[in-house]
Motif scaffolding. Structure first.
Motif, short mmCIF file in Angstrom:
data_model
loop_
_atom_site.label_atom_id
_atom_site.label_comp_id
_atom_site.label_asym_id
_atom_site.label_seq_id
_atom_site.Cartn_x
_atom_site.Cartn_y
_atom_site.Cartn_z
N PRO A 165 0.81 -1.22 0.00
CA PRO A 165 0.00 0.00 0.00
C PRO A 165 0.85 1.27 0.00
CG PRO A 165 -0.95 -1.58 1.51
CD PRO A 165 0.33 -2.18 1.01
N TRP A 204 0.30 1.29 -6.71
CA TRP A 204 -0.76 0.78 -5.82
C TRP A 204 -1.97 1.69 -5.89
CZ3 TRP A 204 -3.27 2.76 -1.50
CH2 TRP A 204 -4.03 1.84 -0.76
N GLY A 232 -5.27 0.51 -4.51
CA GLY A 232 -6.35 0.08 -3.62
C GLY A 232 -6.04 -1.30 -3.08
N ARG A 233 -6.95 -1.81 -2.24
CA ARG A 233 -6.71 -3.12 -1.64
C ARG A 233 -6.72 -4.18 -2.74
NH1 ARG A 233 -8.76 -7.51 1.23
NH2 ARG A 233 -10.88 -7.27 0.49
N ARG A 244 -4.11 7.09 -2.45
CA ARG A 244 -5.47 7.30 -2.92
C ARG A 244 -6.11 8.28 -1.96
NH1 ARG A 244 -8.04 4.07 -6.85
NH2 ARG A 244 -9.51 5.80 -6.82
N THR A 245 -6.63 9.38 -2.49
CA THR A 245 -7.32 10.34 -1.64
C THR A 245 -8.22 11.20 -2.52
OG1 THR A 245 -6.99 12.10 -0.01
CG2 THR A 245 -5.29 11.87 -1.68
N THR A 246 -8.45 12.44 -2.13
CA THR A 246 -9.32 13.28 -2.95
C THR A 246 -8.62 14.57 -3.35
OG1 THR A 246 -10.23 14.26 -0.94
CG2 THR A 246 -11.47 12.46 -1.92
N LEU A 262 -4.52 0.33 5.74
CA LEU A 262 -3.69 0.39 4.54
C LEU A 262 -3.17 1.80 4.27
CD1 LEU A 262 -5.75 -1.86 2.09
CD2 LEU A 262 -3.91 -2.52 3.64
N CYS A 263 -4.02 2.81 4.41
CA CYS A 263 -3.67 4.17 3.97
C CYS A 263 -3.10 5.05 5.08
CB CYS A 263 -4.89 4.86 3.39
SG CYS A 263 -5.62 3.98 2.01
N PRO A 281 -3.58 7.45 8.72
CA PRO A 281 -4.61 8.34 9.26
C PRO A 281 -5.24 9.22 8.17
CG PRO A 281 -2.42 9.05 9.96
CD PRO A 281 -2.25 7.75 9.24
N ARG A 282 -6.56 9.18 8.09
CA ARG A 282 -7.25 9.96 7.06
C ARG A 282 -8.45 10.68 7.68
NH1 ARG A 282 -5.92 8.65 1.73
NH2 ARG A 282 -3.75 8.03 1.76
N ARG A 308 -14.02 12.46 6.13
CA ARG A 308 -14.81 12.66 4.90
C ARG A 308 -14.38 11.71 3.78
NH1 ARG A 308 -11.81 18.25 2.93
NH2 ARG A 308 -10.28 17.91 4.56
N GLU A 309 -13.27 10.99 3.97
CA GLU A 309 -12.89 9.98 2.98
C GLU A 309 -13.69 8.69 3.14
OE1 GLU A 309 -8.81 9.04 2.44
OE2 GLU A 309 -8.22 11.11 2.05
N ALA A 353 -13.04 7.08 -0.53
CA ALA A 353 -12.13 7.92 -1.31
C ALA A 353 -10.69 7.47 -1.16
CB ALA A 353 -12.27 9.38 -0.87
N GLY A 354 -10.48 6.26 -0.68
CA GLY A 354 -9.12 5.78 -0.50
C GLY A 354 -8.96 4.42 -1.15
N CYS A 355 -8.66 3.40 -0.32
CA CYS A 355 -8.28 2.10 -0.85
C CYS A 355 -9.46 1.18 -1.12
CB CYS A 355 -7.32 1.43 0.13
SG CYS A 355 -8.06 1.19 1.75
N SER A 414 -11.49 -0.24 0.96
CA SER A 414 -11.59 -1.35 1.91
C SER A 414 -12.82 -1.17 2.80
CB SER A 414 -10.37 -1.40 2.83
OG SER A 414 -9.23 -1.71 2.12
N ALA A 462 -11.99 -7.95 5.81
CA ALA A 462 -11.41 -9.13 5.17
C ALA A 462 -10.44 -9.87 6.07
CB ALA A 462 -10.71 -8.72 3.88
#
Lengths: 173, 98
Positions: free
Chosen positions: A53, A66, A68-69, A127-129, B7-8, B10-11, B14-15, B58-60, B62, B82
């Motif tokens: 990731p 990468w 996404g999962r 991955r974000t906005t 995975l990503c 700290p976010r 709003r994501e 808005a991320g991975c 998951s 998962a």
């Protein structure tokens, strides 16, 4: 049928401030790679590796980013036999790429992206906005590549260009 | 509120998309209408520790189980649905709000 001319998502000229440049990137062939459970993709992907990731695996021009999962985007040719170990789907015309490189790239994107961009180093991605747009952000030497859905290319360009101009105006005060 | 995606990292909240109680990860037995009714409609409105299903939209992409406190807003734990293999075994059919 004759040769058709591929239309680029934007077809715009670069804009900038000082050495900071916002430009359109030709992404070339983009393929989504989602390895099947338990499949040995490492052997087929060599010399690339399936990225952890937030990581980009690259060799020459080929990149595996990468996204996404259990999913990564492959930029470049698809190795033979990959379709047997992973679900592949062509994304080439689905995404638009912008590059923002030079002094201040972090400050400009910080206005739009809710991450600490100072912590991203080349070889990393996220991955974000971007505003409210889904984003693949790739850190490259001296800046970033910004990938958004092709349908949002103009909005993304507008957002980043506006942020760049506002940042540039402030820098001059 | 910030949620630390396994995975990503700290976010911002709003994501993420909020789905609902962890109970949604289990389904009542077919034919048990009372259990279906309870699973769909009966929820405790807990002041304190809750476990909910969230989606990192808005991320991975998951699905996550987030353990948090509705009083202090502290996020205690974030797990991938998962990866939480035992999750289905743990949340047995309760025939009502957990």
């Amino acid at each position: 049928m004759g040769n058709l001319i591929a239309k680029r998502p934007l077809g715009v000229d670069p804009v900038g401030h000082g050495d900071l440049v916002l430009a359109e990137v030709d992404l070339g062939r983009v393929t989504s790679v989602a390895p099947f459970a338990g499949a040995d993709v490492a052997r087929v992907l060599k010399p690339l590796v399936f990225p952890a990731p937030g990581v980009v695996s690259s060799k020459g021009d080929a990149r595996l980013v990468w996204t996404g999962r259990g999913q990564a985007f492959l930029f470049g040719a698809v190795p033979e036999g990959l379709g047997a170990v992973a679900a592949l789907s062509d994304q080439s015309d689905g995404w638009a790429g912008l590059s923002l490189t030079g002094t201040g790239a972090v400050d400009v994107l910080a206005r739009l992206v809710p991450l600490d961009l100072r912590a991203l180093v080349p070889g990393q991605c996220a991955r974000t906005t971007l505003g409210h747009m889904p984003l693949i952000l790739i850190a490259v030497f001296g800046g970033f590549e910004v990938l958004v859905f092709r349908s949002m290319a103009r909005s993304a360009w507008h957002e980043v260009e506006q942020a760049l101009r506002m940042w540039g105006a402030r820098a001059q005060c | 509120m910030r949620i630390t995606c396994p995975l990503c990292g700290p976010r911002d909240r709003r994501e993420f998309y909020y789905y609902g109680s962890e109970d949604y990860l289990t389904q009542p037995e077919v034919g048990d209408l009372d259990a279906v009714d309870a699973q769909l409609h009966l929820r405790d409105n807990v002041a304190g520790r809750v476990r909910d299903v969230w989606y990192h939209e808005a991320g991975c992409a998951s699905w996550l189980v987030v353990t948090r406190d509705t009083v202090s807003h502290a996020v205690e734990k974030v797990e991938l649905v998962a990866n939480v293999k035992g999750i289905l075994a743990k949340t047995k059919l309760k025939g009502g709000a957990a």
